[in-house]
Scaffold this motif. Sequence first.
Motif, PDB file in Angstrom:
ATOM      1  N   SER A  81      37.392  39.228  39.438  1.00 46.25           N
ATOM      2  CA  SER A  81      36.491  40.388  39.346  1.00 46.25           C
ATOM      3  C   SER A  81      35.240  40.151  40.198  1.00 46.25           C
ATOM      4  CB  SER A  81      36.109  40.679  37.898  1.00 46.25           C
ATOM      5  OG  SER A  81      35.199  39.713  37.414  1.00 46.25           O
ATOM      6  N   TRP A 130      35.301  39.780  43.195  1.00 47.01           N
ATOM      7  CA  TRP A 130      35.520  40.522  44.451  1.00 47.01           C
ATOM      8  C   TRP A 130      35.059  41.962  44.329  1.00 47.01           C
ATOM      9  CZ3 TRP A 130      36.215  38.445  48.944  1.00 47.01           C
ATOM     10  CH2 TRP A 130      36.885  37.227  49.077  1.00 47.01           C
ATOM     11  N   THR A 131      34.911  42.443  43.103  1.00 42.32           N
ATOM     12  CA  THR A 131      34.565  43.856  42.921  1.00 42.32           C
ATOM     13  C   THR A 131      33.264  44.175  43.665  1.00 42.32           C
ATOM     14  OG1 THR A 131      35.692  43.942  40.809  1.00 42.32           O
ATOM     15  CG2 THR A 131      34.064  45.655  41.205  1.00 42.32           C
ATOM     16  N   GLY A 132      33.380  45.108  44.584  1.00 42.18           N
ATOM     17  CA  GLY A 132      32.211  45.534  45.347  1.00 42.18           C
ATOM     18  C   GLY A 132      32.026  44.836  46.682  1.00 42.18           C
ATOM     19  N   ILE A 133      32.763  43.745  46.916  1.00 44.61           N
ATOM     20  CA  ILE A 133      32.534  43.007  48.178  1.00 44.61           C
ATOM     21  C   ILE A 133      33.819  42.528  48.856  1.00 44.61           C
ATOM     22  CG2 ILE A 133      30.191  42.206  47.632  1.00 44.61           C
ATOM     23  CD1 ILE A 133      31.493  39.516  46.795  1.00 44.61           C
ATOM     24  N   MET A 170      38.147  44.932  52.243  1.00 46.48           N
ATOM     25  CA  MET A 170      38.414  46.343  52.518  1.00 46.48           C
ATOM     26  C   MET A 170      38.227  47.121  51.223  1.00 46.48           C
ATOM     27  SD  MET A 170      41.854  46.167  54.764  1.00 46.48           S
ATOM     28  CE  MET A 170      42.376  44.754  53.842  1.00 46.48           C
ATOM     29  N   LEU A 171      37.762  48.344  51.341  1.00 52.88           N
ATOM     30  CA  LEU A 171      37.520  49.137  50.132  1.00 52.88           C
ATOM     31  C   LEU A 171      38.802  49.290  49.321  1.00 52.88           C
ATOM     32  CD1 LEU A 171      35.188  51.916  51.622  1.00 52.88           C
ATOM     33  CD2 LEU A 171      34.524  49.929  50.274  1.00 52.88           C
ATOM     34  N   GLU A 172      39.925  49.495  50.006  1.00 56.49           N
ATOM     35  CA  GLU A 172      41.195  49.701  49.308  1.00 56.49           C
ATOM     36  C   GLU A 172      41.568  48.463  48.488  1.00 56.49           C
ATOM     37  OE1 GLU A 172      40.499  50.460  52.407  1.00 56.49           O
ATOM     38  OE2 GLU A 172      40.891  52.626  52.537  1.00 56.49           O
ATOM     39  N   ASP A 221      39.435  46.207  47.464  1.00 55.51           N
ATOM     40  CA  ASP A 221      38.393  46.061  46.464  1.00 55.51           C
ATOM     41  C   ASP A 221      38.863  46.737  45.172  1.00 55.51           C
ATOM     42  OD1 ASP A 221      35.785  46.304  45.160  1.00 55.51           O
ATOM     43  OD2 ASP A 221      34.933  45.882  47.118  1.00 55.51           O
ATOM     44  N   ILE A 222      39.363  47.953  45.347  1.00 63.67           N
ATOM     45  CA  ILE A 222      39.820  48.752  44.205  1.00 63.67           C
ATOM     46  C   ILE A 222      41.040  48.086  43.557  1.00 63.67           C
ATOM     47  CG2 ILE A 222      40.765  51.000  43.546  1.00 63.67           C
ATOM     48  CD1 ILE A 222      39.114  52.069  46.075  1.00 63.67           C
ATOM     49  N   ALA A 223      41.964  47.630  44.388  1.00 63.31           N
ATOM     50  CA  ALA A 223      43.186  47.001  43.857  1.00 63.31           C
ATOM     51  C   ALA A 223      42.850  45.732  43.077  1.00 63.31           C
ATOM     52  CB  ALA A 223      44.146  46.689  45.002  1.00 63.31           C
ATOM     53  N   SER A 268      40.081  44.919  41.643  1.00 60.15           N
ATOM     54  CA  SER A 268      39.398  45.258  40.387  1.00 60.15           C
ATOM     55  C   SER A 268      40.414  45.614  39.311  1.00 60.15           C
ATOM     56  CB  SER A 268      38.473  46.464  40.565  1.00 60.15           C
ATOM     57  OG  SER A 268      37.356  46.136  41.316  1.00 60.15           O
ATOM     58  N   SER A 269      41.424  46.375  39.686  1.00 66.25           N
ATOM     59  CA  SER A 269      42.443  46.773  38.706  1.00 66.25           C
ATOM     60  C   SER A 269      43.176  45.557  38.177  1.00 66.25           C
ATOM     61  CB  SER A 269      43.478  47.707  39.351  1.00 66.25           C
ATOM     62  OG  SER A 269      42.928  48.962  39.562  1.00 66.25           O
ATOM     63  N   SER A 325      42.188  42.463  38.087  1.00 65.50           N
ATOM     64  CA  SER A 325      41.368  41.596  37.235  1.00 65.50           C
ATOM     65  C   SER A 325      41.133  42.247  35.871  1.00 65.50           C
ATOM     66  CB  SER A 325      40.062  41.211  37.924  1.00 65.50           C
ATOM     67  OG  SER A 325      39.274  42.330  38.152  1.00 65.50           O
TER      68      SER A 325
END
Lengths: 307, 276
Positions: free
Chosen positions: B35, B37-40, B43-45, B47-49, B51-52, B54
């Motif tokens: 987690s 990595w969330t926000g940093i 790649m934005l894509e 980042d989202i993956a 987060s899910s 984690s």
Amino acid sequence: MAVETEATIEERTQAFRDHVTSGGKVEMTDWMPDEYRRSVLKFIEMHANSEIMGVLPEREWINRAPSVRRKLALTSKVQDEVGHGQLLYRLAEDLGKPREQMLEDLMAGRTKFHNVFHYPTHTWADVGIIAWLVDAAAILSQKALLTCSYAPYARTMQKICWEESFHIKHGYDIVLSMMNGTEEQRAMVQEALDRWWGPLMQFHGPPTPVEKDKDLAWRIKSKGNEQLRQEFLSMYVPRILDLGLSIPDPNLRYDEETGRWQYTEPSWEELRSVVTGHGPRSQERLAFRRLNYDQGEWVRQAVMTAS
Amino acid sequence: MHPSTHAYEHGTDQLLRPLLLSLADDDFMLGYRDSEWTGIAPMLEEDIAMSSVSQDEIGHARALYEISVEMGRRATSDEEYGGSPKTIAREVDALAYGREKTEYHSSWLAEHHRGDWAFTIARRYLYETADEVRLEALSGSACTPLANVLTKVRREERYHTMHLRTWLDRLAASPAARPRLLAALHSLWPDALGFWEELEGEDSLVASGAMPLSSEAMRERWLTRITAELEEHGISGPDAGLTPRTGGRRGERSPGFEEFWAEVTQVYRLHPGATW
């Protein structure tokens, strides 16, 4: 010939203006005046920048969330903001500016992001106040974009507003839990509110005459700065007071006669200075964004060469 | 003996604790690390993956902690279990954040800092493949609540491994990324082997059917599988004589854990038991 073309563009621009002022919608593939395209792009780009800069203060707390429930909610909230950034950058890309260029401009300080994301966080209470009140202020602006003349933006805002409304609940729940907690917890919330009140009052920007607000004229947004601030105060002052918090502005009061909130003039000088990169955390956050972006360069390259 | 009765018998909770907590603590630590990595993320894509993924891990940890909490309660009380959701959540939090460092059972593989993207992918690959083998075996556990939770967990984990394998393929195929991936794998092999360190009371766990396979048997199964898979990418498995780095399952924490844990529990420790 040249004169005739000029006249045609002028006519088309006037027709376009009539179209949007009467509530008409514009799609990405429709003809639009350059000035409109630039204005919409600039507006969406700043919104996107704010989403991805806005994750930085909150992500500082992802590892420090005090329970499993809060940990999951906060990670998910920050994830939503990154998702909004991604959606918005895609919209802006459709208007002609590549994502890399937007990120470069952001990190170089050539484009802006919202004032509230230039400030530090100090305690867990900041996480609550940000998610509750900063997001509340933001959602008021965002709801005023649901009727945006640029239809792809208006559609995207439906999803964003839906998710933001959960963020507000998450923030309120944090604040409420702390206000029902110990004396120290209540003091933490009050201190956080005191810190954020100034930036919150500046958030919607100085009152601007309608005729000078180009985004209003193009119907990119539908409400002026002062109207949004008045709405924010009407909705949230009673809720803040209900929780037993006090608002750090001795001049704040509702004027029954005018039907408007009176308040101490926010520092527009501070707002200007902060959004131009002179806020307490502006440079640090941009440098952090840059550091991580640079460290990810080889990954993006690997994806591009592999596909 | 009926398995579900067996699972709640007095004393069984103490026996099952190292098993449940090793599973839960692994997911918890890794969920926390990724987690970050969330926000940093690069790649934005992604980042989202990430987060899910984690969030899924933390969710799995929570479900496993709940089993442990429930068993502890049943073992100490003859009454039917009647904790309110809030009480359970508080006890789960106490388990997640409130134990002494030596009371955690996580593997070092799960505890490490996220490192760079290659390290994150390499670690996740080793972890997910190992977890796959472990969950597969434990789905047949005589501990019914565990077997039930794992059915749901495995459904979500399938997507994690799919996501991971895509990244392994990408990094292995890119001339610039490949050396980073290999270096990360190389540094992680001792911890990946150490993941399979024998649990406290493992003999009894195996004998009771709570663990259908021993850690050693699962390790062999896992090694066979990933050695074959890595070979397809021209990557060799761990050297035969490599010593596993162990200790995690016996309460020894990895280097860097101290600092990480101070951050994770910073707010929690202000008022343990307070509502936030």
